[in-house]
Motif scaffolding. Sequence first.
Motif, PDB file in Angstrom:
ATOM      1  N   UNK A 152      40.007  55.855  44.788  1.00 16.85           N
ATOM      2  CA  UNK A 152      41.296  56.561  44.735  1.00 16.85           C
ATOM      3  C   UNK A 152      42.442  55.566  44.866  1.00 16.85           C
ATOM      4  N   UNK A 153      42.338  54.653  45.803  1.00 14.99           N
ATOM      5  CA  UNK A 153      43.390  53.644  46.006  1.00 14.99           C
ATOM      6  C   UNK A 153      43.510  52.735  44.786  1.00 14.99           C
ATOM      7  N   UNK A 154      42.379  52.252  44.292  1.00 16.87           N
ATOM      8  CA  UNK A 154      42.400  51.365  43.131  1.00 16.87           C
ATOM      9  C   UNK A 154      42.971  52.073  41.903  1.00 16.87           C
ATOM     10  N   UNK A 155      42.657  53.352  41.725  1.00 15.49           N
ATOM     11  CA  UNK A 155      43.191  54.115  40.593  1.00 15.49           C
ATOM     12  C   UNK A 155      44.706  54.255  40.732  1.00 15.49           C
ATOM     13  N   UNK A 156      45.182  54.562  41.925  1.00 15.69           N
ATOM     14  CA  UNK A 156      46.617  54.767  42.140  1.00 15.69           C
ATOM     15  C   UNK A 156      47.394  53.461  42.001  1.00 15.69           C
ATOM     16  N   UNK A 157      46.899  52.385  42.592  1.00 18.85           N
ATOM     17  CA  UNK A 157      47.585  51.094  42.553  1.00 18.85           C
ATOM     18  C   UNK A 157      47.418  50.437  41.181  1.00 18.85           C
ATOM     19  N   UNK A 158      46.253  50.595  40.597  1.00 19.94           N
ATOM     20  CA  UNK A 158      45.966  49.964  39.308  1.00 19.94           C
ATOM     21  C   UNK A 158      45.152  48.699  39.523  1.00 19.94           C
ATOM     22  N   UNK A 159      44.055  48.594  38.835  1.00 22.00           N
ATOM     23  CA  UNK A 159      43.176  47.437  39.010  1.00 22.00           C
ATOM     24  C   UNK A 159      43.630  46.232  38.217  1.00 22.00           C
ATOM     25  N   UNK A 160      43.983  46.442  36.962  1.00 20.25           N
ATOM     26  CA  UNK A 160      44.311  45.315  36.085  1.00 20.25           C
ATOM     27  C   UNK A 160      45.742  44.847  36.333  1.00 20.25           C
ATOM     28  N   UNK A 161      45.940  43.540  36.271  1.00 18.80           N
ATOM     29  CA  UNK A 161      47.249  42.962  36.559  1.00 18.80           C
ATOM     30  C   UNK A 161      48.291  43.380  35.530  1.00 18.80           C
ATOM     31  N   UNK A 162      48.024  43.188  34.268  1.00 21.09           N
ATOM     32  CA  UNK A 162      48.932  43.594  33.181  1.00 21.09           C
ATOM     33  C   UNK A 162      48.127  44.317  32.113  1.00 21.09           C
ATOM     34  N   UNK A 163      47.924  45.625  32.287  1.00 15.00           N
ATOM     35  CA  UNK A 163      47.103  46.361  31.318  1.00 15.00           C
ATOM     36  C   UNK A 163      47.763  46.404  29.943  1.00 15.00           C
ATOM     37  N   UNK A 164      47.002  46.046  28.944  1.00 12.61           N
ATOM     38  CA  UNK A 164      47.516  46.013  27.569  1.00 12.61           C
ATOM     39  C   UNK A 164      46.554  46.743  26.643  1.00 12.61           C
TER      40      UNK A 164
END
Length: 82
Positions: A31-43
């Motif tokens: 849940x935390x990883x989904x909310x914060x975002x895992x990838x640094x710069x998603x493209x």
Amino acid sequence: GLCFLLSAYLYLVSFRPNAILAQGGVSDNVVYDYFIGRELNPRIGSFDWKCFCELRPGLIGWMLINVGCMIQQQKELGYVTG
């Protein structure tokens, strides 16, 4: 709907082997990883979703607030101050 799908897609794509992960996005809490975002710069291709979602709407929002205040000032004072 659309935002949830984009977020879920970007979260799932972040598990590919060559993805550069953000420091805070790898906590083993889904849940935390989904909310914060895992990838640094998603493209997707060369389009940077993080830059678009964080910067573009905010800048457009500030411009709309400024124009709205300018219109209100024009109505109340009859002129716009600099």
